[in-house]
Design an enzyme around this catalytic site. Structure first.
Site, mmCIF file in Angstrom:
data_model
loop_
_atom_site.group_PDB
_atom_site.id
_atom_site.type_symbol
_atom_site.label_atom_id
_atom_site.label_comp_id
_atom_site.label_asym_id
_atom_site.label_seq_id
_atom_site.Cartn_x
_atom_site.Cartn_y
_atom_site.Cartn_z
ATOM 1 N N TYR A 57 0.853 -1.153 0.087
ATOM 2 C CA TYR A 57 -0.026 0.028 -0.056
ATOM 3 C C TYR A 57 0.869 1.202 -0.008
ATOM 4 C CZ TYR A 57 -3.647 3.275 1.640
ATOM 5 O OH TYR A 57 -4.495 4.132 1.645
HETATM 6 N N1 LIG Z 1 -9.800 5.500 5.092
HETATM 7 C C1 LIG Z 1 -8.721 5.603 5.528
HETATM 8 O O1 LIG Z 1 -8.019 5.451 6.489
HETATM 9 C C2 LIG Z 1 -7.666 6.185 4.509
HETATM 10 C C3 LIG Z 1 -6.448 6.850 4.864
HETATM 11 C C4 LIG Z 1 -5.541 7.504 3.746
HETATM 12 C C5 LIG Z 1 -6.026 7.282 2.530
HETATM 13 N N2 LIG Z 1 -7.288 6.502 2.267
HETATM 14 C C6 LIG Z 1 -7.556 6.330 0.788
HETATM 15 O O2 LIG Z 1 -8.682 7.117 0.499
HETATM 16 C C7 LIG Z 1 -9.273 6.563 -0.729
HETATM 17 C C8 LIG Z 1 -10.618 5.959 -0.329
HETATM 18 O O3 LIG Z 1 -10.817 5.022 0.679
HETATM 19 P P1 LIG Z 1 -11.759 5.115 1.668
HETATM 20 O O4 LIG Z 1 -11.138 5.113 2.876
HETATM 21 O O5 LIG Z 1 -12.950 5.833 1.345
HETATM 22 O O6 LIG Z 1 -12.263 3.359 1.283
HETATM 23 P P2 LIG Z 1 -13.608 2.900 0.810
HETATM 24 O O7 LIG Z 1 -14.616 3.230 1.512
HETATM 25 O O8 LIG Z 1 -13.087 1.310 0.677
HETATM 26 O O9 LIG Z 1 -13.754 3.375 -0.580
HETATM 27 C C9 LIG Z 1 -12.838 2.923 -1.732
HETATM 28 C C10 LIG Z 1 -13.599 3.109 -2.912
HETATM 29 O O10 LIG Z 1 -12.860 2.704 -3.975
HETATM 30 C C11 LIG Z 1 -13.650 1.770 -4.874
HETATM 31 N N3 LIG Z 1 -12.768 0.893 -5.471
HETATM 32 C C12 LIG Z 1 -12.127 -0.094 -4.954
HETATM 33 N N4 LIG Z 1 -11.457 -0.989 -5.795
HETATM 34 C C13 LIG Z 1 -11.990 -0.397 -7.011
HETATM 35 C C14 LIG Z 1 -11.814 -0.794 -8.517
HETATM 36 N N5 LIG Z 1 -10.914 -1.867 -8.975
HETATM 37 N N6 LIG Z 1 -12.491 -0.012 -9.441
HETATM 38 C C15 LIG Z 1 -13.132 1.092 -8.969
HETATM 39 N N7 LIG Z 1 -13.637 1.313 -7.795
HETATM 40 C C16 LIG Z 1 -13.079 0.620 -6.850
HETATM 41 C C17 LIG Z 1 -14.655 1.076 -4.165
HETATM 42 O O11 LIG Z 1 -15.447 0.542 -4.518
HETATM 43 P P3 LIG Z 1 -16.468 -0.741 -4.447
HETATM 44 O O12 LIG Z 1 -17.439 -0.512 -3.370
HETATM 45 O O13 LIG Z 1 -17.067 -1.230 -5.475
HETATM 46 O O14 LIG Z 1 -15.558 -1.890 -3.778
HETATM 47 C C18 LIG Z 1 -14.799 2.515 -2.883
HETATM 48 O O15 LIG Z 1 -16.034 3.278 -3.674
HETATM 49 C C19 LIG Z 1 -8.542 5.318 -0.997
HETATM 50 O O16 LIG Z 1 -7.540 5.706 -1.991
HETATM 51 C C20 LIG Z 1 -7.663 5.143 0.275
HETATM 52 O O17 LIG Z 1 -6.300 4.686 -0.028
HETATM 53 C C21 LIG Z 1 -8.181 6.098 3.052
#
Ligand SMILES: NC(=O)c1ccc[n+]([C@@H]2O[C@H](COP(=O)([O-])OP(=O)(O)OC[C@H]3O[C@@H](n4cnc5c(N)ncnc54)[C@H](OP(=O)(O)O)[C@@H]3O)[C@@H](O)[C@H]2O)c1
Length: 276
Positions: free
Chosen positions: A151
């Protein structure tokens, strides 16, 4: 009125869903990717004609040109105001134990898709004359924690991609921001909750309980999505123009001390916390 438009990847849950909500509430037209038809239906009925669901898996290279062309046609001469590269996954585990397929998937979703989608939308962003790209990076793109290497590697790449695009698009009126959240309360944590189970018979097994414990502690300190959305809101209102924003409790460490502290010093802290 000139309606503002955005393309956001991964709008089913978490940061992407909240970004879509922010923009729709401000009267933007949002094109948001989802993978499930049920998510497409839910979001379209929630935001009515503000939201257009684009059923798309960001790993799908072949359908991207047709998808982009359709949206460009829809936008006409206006172009696109904002691209948010948000979709992401977290592959956790000791780097030695990560399968080739999982490593490839990590890079495909978090890195290569950002490259492909950004390139596909650059003409629409330039057409607008004044537009933004927001890449959702992570503090894992600033500091490498053990057992989250795949990651971290992907998010370090997002940092570099953000700098590259920002500097190359300078003459074309497209600005690029990289957000670097620490733990944020979203479903991503549930998706990785049992990630370490499959490494129970590896050489790293003795350290996994401590890793799981540290991970639980950081989830407890996770910040609400609203803190990320507040920064996005500032950017779209042109009230924020730093190229990168750490959204975490210990900003000073990520912005400043990580550059000052010797790597060997940090290694010793990690040794104390995990291996002793
Ligand atoms: N939450 C944290 O602590 C955190 C911290 C730092 C950075 N981030 C970053 O924030 C971003 C969003 O994450 P989140 O925390 O909001 O998590 P999340 O709720 O799991 O959202 C991830 C999103 O990405 C989509 N996704 C995953 N694989 C995909 C694919 N192959 N094609 C199209 N869509 C896909 C998911 O769709 P599906 O529902 O269809 O799977 C979901 O809509 C990510 O880049 C993550 O690395 C998160």
């Amino acid at each position: 009125m000139n309606e503002k438009t955005a393309f956001i990847t991964g709008t089913s849950t978490g940061i992407g869903a909240a970004t879509a909500e922010l923009l729709c509430s401000k009267g933007w037209k949002v094109y948001g990717t989802v993978r499930k038809i049920s998510d497409a239906k839910d979001l379209t009925s929630k935001y009515n004609d503000r939201f257009e669901a684009v059923v798309y898996d960001v790993r799908d290279v072949e359908s991207l040109p047709a998808l982009t062309e359709k949206i460009m046609l829809d936008l006409g001469d206006k172009g696109l105001d904002l691209l948010v590269n948000n979709a992401g996954i977290a592959v956790a585990g000791p780097l030695e134990e990560i399968s080739n397929d999982d490593f490839e998937m990590q890079l495909d979703v978090n890195v290569k898709a950002v490259f492909r989608i950004t390139n596909a939308f650059i003409p629409a962003l330039i057409k607008n004359g004044h537009s933004n790209i927001i890449n959702i990076g992570s503090i894992s793109g600033l500091f490498t924690s053990p057992f989250l290497g795949a990651y971290s590697i992907s998010k370090f790449a997002v940092e570099s991609m953000s700098d590259t695009y920002r500097r190359e698009l300078l003459p074309f009126g497209v600005d690029v921001f990289c957000l670097e959240p620490g733990p944020i309360i979203t479903p991503i944590w549930k998706k990785t909750a049992n990630a370490f189970d499959k490494f129970a018979h590896s050489r790293y097994a003795p350290f996994l309980p401590k890793i799981a414990d540290l991970s639980k502690k950081s989830v407890k300190k996770a910040k609400p999505v609203s803190e990320v959305i507040a920064v996005i809101d500032q950017i779209i209102q042109q009230k924020a123009n730093k190229p990168r924003y750490v959204i975490a409790a210990n900003k000073l460490f990520y912005n400043f001390f990580r550059h000052l502290l010797p790597d060997r010093f940090i290694d010793r802290q990690i040794k104390k916390k995990i291996y002793s």
